[in-house]
Motif scaffolding. Structure first.
Motif, short mmCIF file in Angstrom:
data_model
loop_
_atom_site.label_atom_id
_atom_site.label_comp_id
_atom_site.label_asym_id
_atom_site.label_seq_id
_atom_site.Cartn_x
_atom_site.Cartn_y
_atom_site.Cartn_z
N ARG A 2 -15.10 58.19 36.18
CA ARG A 2 -16.18 57.64 37.01
C ARG A 2 -15.73 56.35 37.68
NH1 ARG A 2 -20.45 55.90 33.82
NH2 ARG A 2 -19.23 56.27 31.95
N LEU A 3 -16.13 56.14 38.93
CA LEU A 3 -15.88 54.86 39.58
C LEU A 3 -16.99 53.92 39.15
CD1 LEU A 3 -14.80 56.06 43.14
CD2 LEU A 3 -13.37 55.23 41.27
N THR A 4 -16.68 52.97 38.31
CA THR A 4 -17.70 52.09 37.76
C THR A 4 -17.08 50.75 37.40
OG1 THR A 4 -19.06 51.71 35.78
CG2 THR A 4 -17.27 53.27 35.53
N ASN A 5 -17.91 49.74 37.35
CA ASN A 5 -17.43 48.42 36.94
C ASN A 5 -17.62 48.18 35.45
OD1 ASN A 5 -16.44 47.06 39.42
ND2 ASN A 5 -18.49 47.63 40.11
N MET A 6 -18.09 49.22 34.75
CA MET A 6 -18.20 49.13 33.29
C MET A 6 -16.92 49.69 32.67
SD MET A 6 -21.28 47.98 33.03
CE MET A 6 -21.98 48.27 31.40
N THR A 7 -16.69 49.35 31.42
CA THR A 7 -15.55 49.96 30.70
C THR A 7 -16.09 50.71 29.49
OG1 THR A 7 -13.96 48.32 31.42
CG2 THR A 7 -13.46 49.47 29.37
N ASN A 8 -15.72 51.96 29.38
CA ASN A 8 -16.12 52.79 28.25
C ASN A 8 -14.91 53.19 27.43
OD1 ASN A 8 -18.36 53.39 30.42
ND2 ASN A 8 -19.19 53.82 28.38
N GLU A 12 -19.43 50.35 25.29
CA GLU A 12 -19.49 50.18 26.74
C GLU A 12 -19.57 48.69 27.02
OE1 GLU A 12 -21.64 52.49 30.19
OE2 GLU A 12 -23.10 51.15 29.24
N SER A 72 -14.82 45.27 34.07
CA SER A 72 -14.10 46.39 34.67
C SER A 72 -12.74 46.62 34.00
CB SER A 72 -13.89 46.14 36.15
OG SER A 72 -12.97 47.09 36.65
#
Ligand SMILES: [Zn+2]
Length: 450
Positions: A374-380, A418, A422
């Protein structure tokens, strides 16, 4: 009432989030660190120097002089510690025959490493952590096996640290196994450590960390007049010596050239060592060893094990590999008078704190992954429970891409997290934490593409 309780709980969990960087010390480790004794260290070095020479090619027939007498004495010490601690430490001289190489070995040689093992108490835990020093030494001419060579700092200092750690730690129980070793043949070309690392590889030993100590008893520069007993270097390789070709693409793509196994170990020893030993800075050096120099950690890193080298901050070259003599008012030679036993005590304590924290830790989290689809600014991040022990939880570690050490820690009892940072802007890793707060080595995530 129920709502109030929930409120209190959420405030508590919030405050624990904010106090995440305050790490409690393990009282058992603190106690062991407090037992490291400068007089013990002095007595070991004084005895090692008393063998006249410990050159690897020196006599093995004399009961008071040479490498043979020296290694028998080390074995006697390990056996004595074992008796005092209930007999769980087992020691022997592991010998091998070395053929002449036309370089630093000129006749058939019986080489012996003195190896003491404190078997882990958890039979399902096969992890090994090791501390090493080299018992042999040299004069200006490495082939001179007859004349006196005290070798107090190079490397009776490292061997003294090994002995002192064995004396104290053999009274304690650790789930993982500890190996205390003084090798021979270092000056003749890393012969003893090559033999041991090769044996480990062949027999599939699960070595998770090797702490090699070589020249760490006197921080005293001969040219620049720096005398400072508050700093010790830890050398660790950057790009891995083992199977670099296979790993190079991934390292380049992910920018993980500063996150190999030895570098993670170096980061760990800096943090843990400084936690337990006041007034000592562990200085990370981003290279495997000094220019054109070798050490006993190298045969391990060449075979894919995490291994680092400890050496004093500033070496003194009028003492190292020098015949004992006076020249133009300067005393040459590796004499015991030059050892700073308070410095050596701190360096030994730093080793011990690390070995204990590692050997008490639960295993590294397995299968650590970072979600990248996913393009996201979170880190999972996600991972699986370790193979060894039952952790009370995990630390997720984070640092900027230019930072040498981990800067933030997030504690969780779950196997995923989560974070509102980024993955593209930071490096992450996960370590497990035991009930007593002992951390495993950090494991960096691999990208999870599906
Ligand atoms: Zn050395």
């Amino acid at each position: 009432m129920k709502n109030l309780l929930l409120l209190i709980l959420s405030v508590l969990s919030l405050s624990s989030t904010f106090s995440q960087n305050i790490i409690m010390k393990d009282p058992e480790i603190e106690k062991m660190v407090g037992e490291v004794n400068a007089d013990s260290l002095r007595s070991y070095i004084s005895r090692m120097v008393s063998f006249g020479t410990r050159n690897t090619l020196s006599t093995q027939k004399d009961s008071r002089r040479g490498i043979g007498a020296a290694r028998n004495w080390v074995l006697t010490k390990f056996s004595e510690f074992s008796r005092q601690a209930g007999g769980r430490l087992t020691a022997f001289i592991d010998t091998t025959t070395i053929q002449p190489d036309g370089r630093r070995v000129d006749s058939i040689l019986l080489l012996g490493n003195v190896v003491a093992t404190l078997k882990g108490t958890d039979p399902s835990d096969d992890r090994i952590f090791s501390i090493s020093g080299h018992l042999d030494n040299m004069r200006t001419n490495v082939m001179d096996r007859v004349n006196d060579a005290p070798g107090a700092n190079d490397d009776a200092s490292g061997c003294a640290a090994v002995l002192e750690a064995a004396r104290i730690m053999s009274k304690h129980q650790f789930p993982a196994t500890l190996i205390f070793v003084t090798v021979s043949g270092e000056e003749q070309g890393l012969l003893g450590s090559n033999y041991m690392a090769e044996k480990a590889k062949k027999e599939n030993w699960n070595i998770e960390g090797v702490l090699n100590n070589d020249i760490m008893g006197s921080n005293n520069s001969n040219e620049t007049n720096i005398i400072d007993n508050t700093k010790i270097r830890v050398f660790s390789e950057g790009l891995p010596a083992f199977e670099l070709d296979k790993k190079a693409n991934a390292i380049r793509n992910l920018g993980t050239e500063n996150d190999g196994a030895a570098r993670q170990l170096a980061r760990y020893v800096k943090e843990t060592g400084e936690r337990y030993v006041p007034n000592l800075e562990v200085v990370m050096i981003y290279r495997n060893d000094r220019y054109l120099r070798g050490g006993d950690h190298t045969p391990y890193v060449q075979r894919g094990y995490a291994a680092v080298r400890f050496t004093e901050m500033n070496e003194n070259y009028t003492r190292q590999h020098q015949d004992v003599r006076m020249e133009k008012g300067i005393q040459y030679g590796d004499l015991i008078d030059h050892i700073d036993f308070e410095y050596l005590r701190k360096n030994t304590a730093m080793n011990l704190a690390n070995l204990a924290n590692l050997a008490k830790s639960t295993g590294k989290p397995l299968d650590v992954k970072v979600e990248v689809r996913r393009l996201t600014n979170m880190t999972n991040l996600s991972w699986k429970a370790p193979k060894y022990g039952k952790p009370k939880g995990f630390y997720v570690l984070m640092r900027e891409t230019t930072a040498p050490q981990w800067q933030k820690k997030f504690f969780t009892t779950e196997a995923q997290i989560e974070l509102p940072y980024s993955k593209d802007n930071y490096f992450f890793a996960v370590q497990s934490v035991s009930a007593d707060g002992n951390e495993s080595l950090a494991e960096i995530p691999v990208p999870a593409r599906q």
